[in-house]
Design a protein around this motif. Structure first.
Motif, PDB file in Angstrom:
ATOM      1  N   GLY A   2      28.940 -11.609  31.728  1.00  0.00           N
ATOM      2  CA  GLY A   2      28.577 -11.686  30.323  1.00  0.00           C
ATOM      3  C   GLY A   2      29.705 -12.109  29.417  1.00  0.00           C
ATOM      4  N   LEU A   3      30.957 -12.078  29.914  1.00  0.00           N
ATOM      5  CA  LEU A   3      32.096 -12.490  29.109  1.00  0.00           C
ATOM      6  C   LEU A   3      32.673 -13.835  29.564  1.00  0.00           C
ATOM      7  CD1 LEU A   3      33.913  -9.081  28.541  1.00  0.00           C
ATOM      8  CD2 LEU A   3      32.607 -10.415  26.882  1.00  0.00           C
ATOM      9  N   LEU A   4      31.956 -14.527  30.442  1.00  0.00           N
ATOM     10  CA  LEU A   4      32.329 -15.902  30.751  1.00  0.00           C
ATOM     11  C   LEU A   4      31.952 -16.787  29.566  1.00  0.00           C
ATOM     12  CD1 LEU A   4      31.229 -16.216  34.474  1.00  0.00           C
ATOM     13  CD2 LEU A   4      33.560 -16.429  33.599  1.00  0.00           C
ATOM     14  N   THR A   5      32.732 -17.812  29.340  1.00  0.00           N
ATOM     15  CA  THR A   5      32.517 -18.692  28.193  1.00  0.00           C
ATOM     16  C   THR A   5      32.161 -20.104  28.643  1.00  0.00           C
ATOM     17  OG1 THR A   5      34.837 -19.367  28.085  1.00  0.00           O
ATOM     18  CG2 THR A   5      34.225 -17.371  26.876  1.00  0.00           C
ATOM     19  N   MET A  64      25.184 -14.557  29.604  1.00  0.00           N
ATOM     20  CA  MET A  64      26.208 -15.304  28.868  1.00  0.00           C
ATOM     21  C   MET A  64      25.732 -15.677  27.470  1.00  0.00           C
ATOM     22  SD  MET A  64      27.758 -18.066  31.518  1.00  0.00           S
ATOM     23  CE  MET A  64      28.419 -17.640  33.118  1.00  0.00           C
ATOM     24  N   LEU A  65      24.423 -15.822  27.330  1.00  0.00           N
ATOM     25  CA  LEU A  65      23.849 -16.262  26.057  1.00  0.00           C
ATOM     26  C   LEU A  65      22.990 -15.180  25.428  1.00  0.00           C
ATOM     27  CD1 LEU A  65      22.630 -19.703  27.432  1.00  0.00           C
ATOM     28  CD2 LEU A  65      24.624 -19.358  25.985  1.00  0.00           C
ATOM     29  N   LYS A  66      22.963 -14.029  26.016  1.00  0.00           N
ATOM     30  CA  LYS A  66      21.977 -13.005  25.654  1.00  0.00           C
ATOM     31  C   LYS A  66      21.993 -12.638  24.185  1.00  0.00           C
ATOM     32  CE  LYS A  66      20.347  -8.445  27.075  1.00  0.00           C
ATOM     33  NZ  LYS A  66      20.551  -7.306  27.995  1.00  0.00           N
ATOM     34  N   ASP A  67      23.172 -12.495  23.605  1.00  0.00           N
ATOM     35  CA  ASP A  67      23.256 -12.028  22.221  1.00  0.00           C
ATOM     36  C   ASP A  67      23.378 -13.168  21.222  1.00  0.00           C
ATOM     37  OD1 ASP A  67      23.118  -9.360  22.977  1.00  0.00           O
ATOM     38  OD2 ASP A  67      25.253  -9.269  23.356  1.00  0.00           O
ATOM     39  N   GLN A  68      23.190 -14.372  21.686  1.00  0.00           N
ATOM     40  CA  GLN A  68      23.338 -15.515  20.785  1.00  0.00           C
ATOM     41  C   GLN A  68      21.957 -16.075  20.453  1.00  0.00           C
ATOM     42  OE1 GLN A  68      26.271 -15.661  19.755  1.00  0.00           O
ATOM     43  NE2 GLN A  68      27.087 -14.354  21.359  1.00  0.00           N
ATOM     44  N   GLN A  69      21.687 -16.277  19.176  1.00  0.00           N
ATOM     45  CA  GLN A  69      20.378 -16.740  18.742  1.00  0.00           C
ATOM     46  C   GLN A  69      20.165 -18.223  19.005  1.00  0.00           C
ATOM     47  OE1 GLN A  69      17.992 -14.621  17.552  1.00  0.00           O
ATOM     48  NE2 GLN A  69      19.475 -13.043  18.091  1.00  0.00           N
ATOM     49  N   ASP A  70      21.247 -18.985  19.092  1.00  0.00           N
ATOM     50  CA  ASP A  70      21.117 -20.434  19.195  1.00  0.00           C
ATOM     51  C   ASP A  70      21.690 -20.977  20.492  1.00  0.00           C
ATOM     52  OD1 ASP A  70      20.002 -20.617  16.555  1.00  0.00           O
ATOM     53  OD2 ASP A  70      22.013 -20.265  15.790  1.00  0.00           O
ATOM     54  N   ASP A  71      21.631 -20.213  21.580  1.00  0.00           N
ATOM     55  CA  ASP A  71      22.159 -20.652  22.868  1.00  0.00           C
ATOM     56  C   ASP A  71      23.601 -21.107  22.747  1.00  0.00           C
ATOM     57  OD1 ASP A  71      19.867 -20.040  24.221  1.00  0.00           O
ATOM     58  OD2 ASP A  71      19.028 -22.047  24.140  1.00  0.00           O
ATOM     59  N   VAL A  72      24.442 -20.214  22.242  1.00  0.00           N
ATOM     60  CA  VAL A  72      25.859 -20.497  22.052  1.00  0.00           C
ATOM     61  C   VAL A  72      26.670 -19.484  22.848  1.00  0.00           C
ATOM     62  CG1 VAL A  72      27.729 -20.649  20.378  1.00  0.00           C
ATOM     63  CG2 VAL A  72      25.462 -21.466  19.764  1.00  0.00           C
ATOM     64  N   PHE A  73      27.692 -19.964  23.558  1.00  0.00           N
ATOM     65  CA  PHE A  73      28.572 -19.078  24.297  1.00  0.00           C
ATOM     66  C   PHE A  73      29.539 -18.383  23.341  1.00  0.00           C
ATOM     67  CE2 PHE A  73      27.128 -22.267  27.282  1.00  0.00           C
ATOM     68  CZ  PHE A  73      26.891 -21.548  28.441  1.00  0.00           C
ATOM     69  N   LEU A  74      30.278 -17.413  23.863  1.00  0.00           N
ATOM     70  CA  LEU A  74      31.188 -16.643  23.021  1.00  0.00           C
ATOM     71  C   LEU A  74      32.258 -17.509  22.364  1.00  0.00           C
ATOM     72  CD1 LEU A  74      31.763 -13.413  25.138  1.00  0.00           C
ATOM     73  CD2 LEU A  74      30.639 -13.562  22.916  1.00  0.00           C
ATOM     74  N   ASP A  75      32.601 -18.620  22.998  1.00  0.00           N
ATOM     75  CA  ASP A  75      33.641 -19.489  22.437  1.00  0.00           C
ATOM     76  C   ASP A  75      33.064 -20.595  21.564  1.00  0.00           C
ATOM     77  OD1 ASP A  75      32.424 -20.849  24.459  1.00  0.00           O
ATOM     78  OD2 ASP A  75      34.252 -21.444  25.504  1.00  0.00           O
ATOM     79  N   ASP A  76      31.805 -20.421  21.139  1.00  0.00           N
ATOM     80  CA  ASP A  76      31.140 -21.345  20.207  1.00  0.00           C
ATOM     81  C   ASP A  76      30.730 -22.675  20.831  1.00  0.00           C
ATOM     82  OD1 ASP A  76      30.695 -19.898  17.954  1.00  0.00           O
ATOM     83  OD2 ASP A  76      32.506 -20.516  16.911  1.00  0.00           O
ATOM     84  N   ILE A  77      30.894 -22.849  22.125  1.00  0.00           N
ATOM     85  CA  ILE A  77      30.343 -24.032  22.793  1.00  0.00           C
ATOM     86  C   ILE A  77      28.859 -23.811  22.978  1.00  0.00           C
ATOM     87  CG2 ILE A  77      30.323 -25.367  24.943  1.00  0.00           C
ATOM     88  CD1 ILE A  77      33.278 -24.868  25.218  1.00  0.00           C
ATOM     89  N   SER A  78      28.054 -24.773  22.550  1.00  0.00           N
ATOM     90  CA  SER A  78      26.601 -24.630  22.665  1.00  0.00           C
ATOM     91  C   SER A  78      26.140 -25.034  24.058  1.00  0.00           C
ATOM     92  CB  SER A  78      25.899 -25.498  21.621  1.00  0.00           C
ATOM     93  OG  SER A  78      26.017 -26.869  21.959  1.00  0.00           O
TER      94      SER A  78
END
Length: 439
Positions: free
Chosen positions: A369-372, A395-409
């Motif tokens: 879950g913390l892979l970017t 990896m995308l679970k908490d992102q509304q727009d299919d964005v990784f933690l490092d902001d790469i979509s």
């Protein structure tokens, strides 16, 4: 001066609110003489069957409405995304805080330290209760905000104060006892730090929390997470395999006791402890009704059990032939290896499994879950990934727009890797992604 209360953003057609001619922009100020400060006040006060509601219209008129309805019948009013007002921020300076270890220059929301008991009730967020005063504790009891999810870490007052660097942290057992007496259900957690709250301290914490059973319904023990961004922070260590094995033995003894006492394990340890120590994942009954699944407790066991059901339905071959790549993190790699080996027994199917190093946060982080996006890109760019790439959906679970933690979509990663990417969450989704026609 703005009117205090809750501003209506939408009135549902055919609702009581529409019949009363309430319109968007109106402010609900009081119900039955009590102020409405946020959504929880409104839900609690508006549940009665007889209401006297003070409303300020969008034009500034003051209305006093007498309402008779069925108990718990909704008025049909919506208050938008700001219905709780400002988030209650964390006042602690925990030695192990993960937010303090975040990489620099990430999106602002990742640095927000949410310690809002209202979010705990509504969304299952873990909170510490250190910013909850007696009046707010009484509100929790009066409105029966249950269940709550509470980060305890230790029940030793001095140690909790020291670990969280907040004198209010010492009051935790007093707060939990008051909530338990009022019938508030609580799920608790301990972030375990070697040399601090483990060993005898953990035994004491488990015993104290179990004394509040069944109000304290479960306890999760999770290992401290450390990233490479700890400059200027307290010195902490990860669990060695030997230490992790001792935690497994320690908690297992408590579980055996609680199964006899409560007919429930009560205390659970994170999957990482089994992975770190090299011990097998225990069977499903070990996890009761999986009360701490969102905390990473039992995810591997649940996945394995679901896979055992799915693999009996696998075809002998696939056509047309297909080559796919699966990517995962360090913790799950050993679990995925036999699954990939079984999939590769299907004629016409070639699945390659890639271990993705945690470069972004550092190799001390192991969970998928913390892979970017950049981790995936650095490891996989330029390689033959076949017809598609499968990644853990977490990896995308908490992102509304299919964005990784490092902001790469996700779309950006698809373009750079040149292959469709399919996030999968369960064994059924995994198989459906590689076997045409499987549901």
């Amino acid at each position: 001066m703005p009117v205090k209360g809750l501003v209506v953003t939408e009135v549902y057609p055919g609702s009581i609110g529409e019949e009363l001619e309430i319109t968007p922009g109106a402010t609900i100020v009081e119900i039955n003489g009590k102020p409405v400060t946020d959504l929880l006040d409104y839900r609690f006060l508006a549940s009665d069957d007889e209401l006297q509601m003070k409303v300020i219209t969008a034009d500034g008129e003051e209305w006093l409405m007498e309402i008779e309805k069925d108990y718990d019948e909704d008025l049909g009013l919506d208050f938008g995304t700001n219905a709780l007002g400002k988030i209650r921020r964390c006042r602690n300076k925990c030695l192990f805080c993960f937010v303090d270890q975040m990489a620099p220059d990430m999106r602002d929301t990742l640095y927000v330290k949410d310690d809002d008991y209202r979010h705990s009730f509504l969304y299952g967020n873990f909170v510490t209760l250190t910013n909850v005063n007696d009046q707010e504790l009484q509100r929790i009891i009066e409105q029966h905000l249950s269940p709550l999810y509470i980060s305890v870490h230790t029940t030793n007052p001095d140690l909790r104060h020291r670990m969280m660097r907040n004198p209010h942290a010492a009051n935790i057992m007093k707060q939990l006892t008051a909530l338990a007496a009022a019938g508030i259900e609580m799920h608790t957690q301990v972030v375990l730090c070697p040399g601090f709250n483990d060993g005898k301290e953990l035994d004491s914490t488990i015993g104290d929390l179990a004394s509040l059973w069944p109000s304290v319904r479960s306890l999760a023990v999770v290992p401290v997470g450390l990233t490479k961004f700890r400059q200027g922070l307290a010195e902490l260590n990860l669990f060695t395999p030997e230490q992790a094995g001792e935690v497994v033995k320690q908690v297992t003894r408590w579980q055996q006791k609680f199964m006899q006492q409560f007919d429930d394990p009560f205390v659970f340890i994170a999957d990482e402890f089994y992975v770190i120590s090299g011990q097998p994942i225990p069977p499903g009954q070990h996890y009761g009704d999986y009360p701490q699944l969102e905390n990473g407790i039992g995810l591997i066991r649940l996945f394995i059990d679901q896979w055992d059901q799915v693999k009996t339905q696998l075809p002998k071959e696939v056509y047309p032939p297909q080559k796919v790549t699966m990517a995962t993190g360090t913790s799950a790699y050993a679990i995925m290896e036999p699954i990939v080996a079984r999939l590769n027994q299907i004629d016409g199917l070639q699945v390659q499994l890639h271990l993705i190093p945690h470069r972004y946060f550092g190799n001390t982080v192991t969970v998928a879950g913390l892979l970017t996006g950049s981790d995936l890109l650095q490891e996989l760019q330029g390689k033959d990934l076949g017809q598609k790439l499968l990644i853990p959906a977490v990896m995308l679970k908490d992102q509304q727009d299919d964005v990784f933690l490092d902001d790469i979509s996700l779309d950006e990663l698809v373009e750079k890797l040149g292959v469709p990417i399919v996030p999968v969450d369960t064994p059924s989704e995994l198989v459906a992604a590689v076997v045409k026609g499987y549901e």
